[in-house]
Design an enzyme around this catalytic site. Structure first.
Site, PDB file in Angstrom:
ATOM      1  N   HIS A   6      -1.066   5.397  -5.664  1.00 27.20           N
ATOM      2  CA  HIS A   6      -1.599   4.534  -4.612  1.00 27.20           C
ATOM      3  C   HIS A   6      -2.915   5.070  -4.054  1.00 27.20           C
ATOM      4  O   HIS A   6      -2.928   5.879  -3.122  1.00 27.20           O
ATOM      5  CB  HIS A   6      -0.554   4.408  -3.501  1.00 27.20           C
ATOM      6  CG  HIS A   6      -0.870   3.353  -2.473  1.00 27.20           C
ATOM      7  ND1 HIS A   6       0.010   3.025  -1.460  1.00 27.20           N
ATOM      8  CD2 HIS A   6      -1.951   2.559  -2.288  1.00 27.20           C
ATOM      9  CE1 HIS A   6      -0.525   2.074  -0.707  1.00 27.20           C
ATOM     10  NE2 HIS A   6      -1.711   1.782  -1.180  1.00 27.20           N
ATOM     11  N   HIS A   8      -7.038   3.563  -3.097  1.00 32.29           N
ATOM     12  CA  HIS A   8      -7.968   2.435  -3.040  1.00 32.29           C
ATOM     13  C   HIS A   8      -9.404   2.966  -2.996  1.00 32.29           C
ATOM     14  O   HIS A   8      -9.668   4.032  -2.439  1.00 32.29           O
ATOM     15  CB  HIS A   8      -7.720   1.581  -1.783  1.00 32.29           C
ATOM     16  CG  HIS A   8      -6.336   1.027  -1.686  1.00 32.29           C
ATOM     17  ND1 HIS A   8      -5.839   0.097  -2.560  1.00 32.29           N
ATOM     18  CD2 HIS A   8      -5.326   1.277  -0.804  1.00 32.29           C
ATOM     19  CE1 HIS A   8      -4.600  -0.212  -2.219  1.00 32.29           C
ATOM     20  NE2 HIS A   8      -4.259   0.495  -1.165  1.00 32.29           N
ATOM     21  N   ARG A  70     -10.319  -1.668  -2.404  1.00 32.11           N
ATOM     22  CA  ARG A  70      -9.908  -1.473  -1.016  1.00 32.11           C
ATOM     23  C   ARG A  70      -9.007  -2.630  -0.584  1.00 32.11           C
ATOM     24  O   ARG A  70      -9.415  -3.801  -0.615  1.00 32.11           O
ATOM     25  CB  ARG A  70     -11.172  -1.435  -0.148  1.00 32.11           C
ATOM     26  CG  ARG A  70     -10.931  -0.930   1.237  1.00 32.11           C
ATOM     27  CD  ARG A  70     -12.282  -0.701   1.923  1.00 32.11           C
ATOM     28  NE  ARG A  70     -12.173  -0.977   3.349  1.00 32.11           N
ATOM     29  CZ  ARG A  70     -13.136  -1.474   4.101  1.00 32.11           C
ATOM     30  NH1 ARG A  70     -14.313  -1.758   3.563  1.00 32.11           N
ATOM     31  NH2 ARG A  70     -12.947  -1.689   5.380  1.00 32.11           N
ATOM     32  N   GLU A 283      -2.169   7.060  -0.799  1.00 27.18           N
ATOM     33  CA  GLU A 283      -3.044   6.053  -0.181  1.00 27.18           C
ATOM     34  C   GLU A 283      -4.344   6.702   0.272  1.00 27.18           C
ATOM     35  O   GLU A 283      -4.950   6.268   1.248  1.00 27.18           O
ATOM     36  CB  GLU A 283      -2.310   5.403   1.016  1.00 27.18           C
ATOM     37  CG  GLU A 283      -2.805   4.017   1.396  1.00 27.18           C
ATOM     38  CD  GLU A 283      -2.146   3.511   2.685  1.00 27.18           C
ATOM     39  OE1 GLU A 283      -1.224   4.153   3.174  1.00 27.18           O
ATOM     40  OE2 GLU A 283      -2.579   2.465   3.187  1.00 27.18           O
ATOM     41  N   ARG A 289      -7.175   9.012   8.234  1.00 28.01           N
ATOM     42  CA  ARG A 289      -8.152   9.926   7.633  1.00 28.01           C
ATOM     43  C   ARG A 289      -8.227  11.278   8.322  1.00 28.01           C
ATOM     44  O   ARG A 289      -8.948  12.162   7.895  1.00 28.01           O
ATOM     45  CB  ARG A 289      -9.531   9.267   7.623  1.00 28.01           C
ATOM     46  CG  ARG A 289      -9.468   7.905   6.949  1.00 28.01           C
ATOM     47  CD  ARG A 289     -10.794   7.413   6.483  1.00 28.01           C
ATOM     48  NE  ARG A 289     -10.626   6.163   5.762  1.00 28.01           N
ATOM     49  CZ  ARG A 289     -11.578   5.551   5.084  1.00 28.01           C
ATOM     50  NH1 ARG A 289     -12.778   6.070   5.050  1.00 28.01           N
ATOM     51  NH2 ARG A 289     -11.334   4.430   4.448  1.00 28.01           N
TER      52      ARG A 289
END
Lengths: 337, 337
Positions: A6, A8, A70, A283, A289
């Protein structure tokens, strides 16, 4: 091998967003002309990854990321089918460039050109292009292309079957992944994503989808939404409704990733969900973040939580590699190239 | 004393449903005449409880249940404001009868006469009646009176403020509790309930509601939806968004119950969420009615999971009694009667 199922492309070079902005401007102005695809150099793509996804792969010790556009930017609710198709093609082509530049580090998963009210069958052609021409191994399927208004039928409805037929024919799974929310009630990554995961799982409990498609496979991201925390609730609901036990329903068809950003959550996931149905995922670079001040580590460094669990070798291999290879049969071929 | 903060009258005598059926028939026929409230004997009410909620209280060793009308039957999306008001009054009056018959076992929480598009201020009068005339100590607030279409503004929006002002004035909390879903995507107890919990929490992270209402209190049921499982995600999101840390945001304003139907889930809840913000609850008799074949016990016997945790006396008192008394200040007076 450590496979992150996972990831993006949240750090794509600016021309990609410029293209989207031009699309949005056209929609505002009611225009409909063909926009030139964004141009970006190989170096710009390399630069966008070297300081982010590739850096984290190296630092965290993961080998390959199953990589897609994304998710929050898919925004299937914006514009019509043609807008969604143009945007999806452009995004998928950029993913293909990434995979071409770093064939050992990234394997592609595509965005589908879904649009509210448009039959999912219309997404089959782009899926086929991505798999057959670009070498992708799966897709992200948005159960709510309306972006938080939930106007499509449940995933178990025959509405979706033509697309499932194509997935089965190509032997590719879908990650159930919503996009941005235009409903002010739902924060995208904090509510809409997690709600969609929970919602999809309950739909799978209710329906008989996997009787009709025994080889159809879904990854429910973000650790399966609320499901592992409420495992007893879902076991009890399935039982009260005289539906199959959860492990039986999930067996060859429903998988959770490990995008759960703290150790107690990961521990619960592994304690209740069958290990054959869990795929390592982070992810990264994505929803969260920051660095956790309590650990000094990135919240989304999910490998660290698993490493701290002292798993036996067999379980470890399943979670980090074996299950992903089973769910994405085209992965082996993609990596061999 | 063991206080269960979350119970619904899911076993009410038949005349209550007959009244509702008559209401629904009127809506179908486009009629609008005043319906006589349902009549039921004290014995019928006693009978409906003796074999269910009271039996479970005795068997499980709980003392008092904070009791409200059946949540899934509130169905605020059906009919208009007047239908919702008539139905709420009738349901709340029945709860008052229960509390009158068993003043040691049940304390009332009311259903609000919400209706899609109707200002929440219109619910203030029924809240006031229930608190001042019926001795109720809180309310269930539906963040989505549209029943799964999510057409109201977020709970942090000024739209809701007039009702909050009344809650603060009366010093009563609200449990954030949706009702039935008319959106086929959302199974009521398996998706809509849990999604609403997760959604509300994220709204509270985003907004500044408790700056405006420092004494406003919400219970998010079902263990806070997906939040404890994704505690790291929410900590990280709050941090990335430069919002207060979760324990600070929750402190005097946001509480989770323990309606999580397996031991690993309860353990996670207690491991990550501040103990001052957890209230014992079971949602009995409610969403899951079966017996877990693995334990031989009811899934919703949440006291058993807590008892098995060997908590120290101070924590135990907080979870089972102290926190509930703090969140529901009117509880003491209600129990003293």
């Amino acid at each position: 091998m450590i496979i992150d199922c996972h990831g993006h492309y949240t750090t794509a070079p600016k021309p990609l967003q410029d293209f989207r902005d031009a699309q949005l401007a056209q929609i505002k102005e009611g225009k409909k002309s063909c926009l030139a695809p964004p141009t970006m150099s190989d170096d710009a793509i390399r630069e966008s990854l070297e300081g982010a996804q590739l850096k984290f792969q190296r630092e965290r010790g993961t080998d390959v990321t199953i990589f897609s556009p994304r998710a929050s930017a898919m925004a299937h609710h914006i514009g019509d089918e043609s807008v969604s198709l143009a945007w999806s093609e452009v995004c998928n082509d950029v993913i293909a460039r990434v995979c071409g530049l770093y064939p050992k580090n990234f394997v592609g998963v595509c965005q589908l050109p879904q649009s509210p009210g448009v039959p999912p069958a219309h997404s089959a052609r782009e899926l086929e292009r991505c798999v057959n021409e670009l070498g992708f191994i799966g897709c992200n399927l948005n159960p709510d292309p309306s972006g938080g208004n939930w106007t499509s039928p449940p995933l178990t409805d025959k509405h979706w079957y033509p697309l499932y037929e194509k997935m089965v024919e190509l032997d590719v799974p879908a990650m159930v992944h919503v996009s941005a929310s235009c409903n002010p009630n739902f924060h995208a990554t904090g509510a809409h994503y997690i709600n969609a995961d929970t919602t999809a799982f309950m739909q799978f409990i209710q329906g008989d989808l996997f009787k009709d498609f025994p080889t159809l496979r879904f990854i429910i991201p973000h650790g399966g939404g609320a499901v592992p925390f409420h495992w007893g609730r879902y076991r009890g609901l399935a039982q009260d409704m005289k539906r199959p036990p959860l492990p039986e329903m999930m067996k060859n068809n429903v998988f959770f990733d490990t995008c759960v950003y703290h150790k107690p959550g990961i521990e619960l996931l592994l304690r209740v969900v069958p290990h054959d149905n869990i795929l390592f995922g982070s992810e990264m670079v994505g929803a969260v973040r920051g660095i956790d001040p309590k650990t000094g580590q990135y919240y989304d460094d999910t490998k660290r939580y698993l490493d701290a669990m002292d798993l036996d070798a067999k379980t470890r291999t399943k979670l980090f590699e074996g299950n992903a290879r089973r769910v994405y049969p085209r992965l082996a071929k993609a990596l061999a190239h």
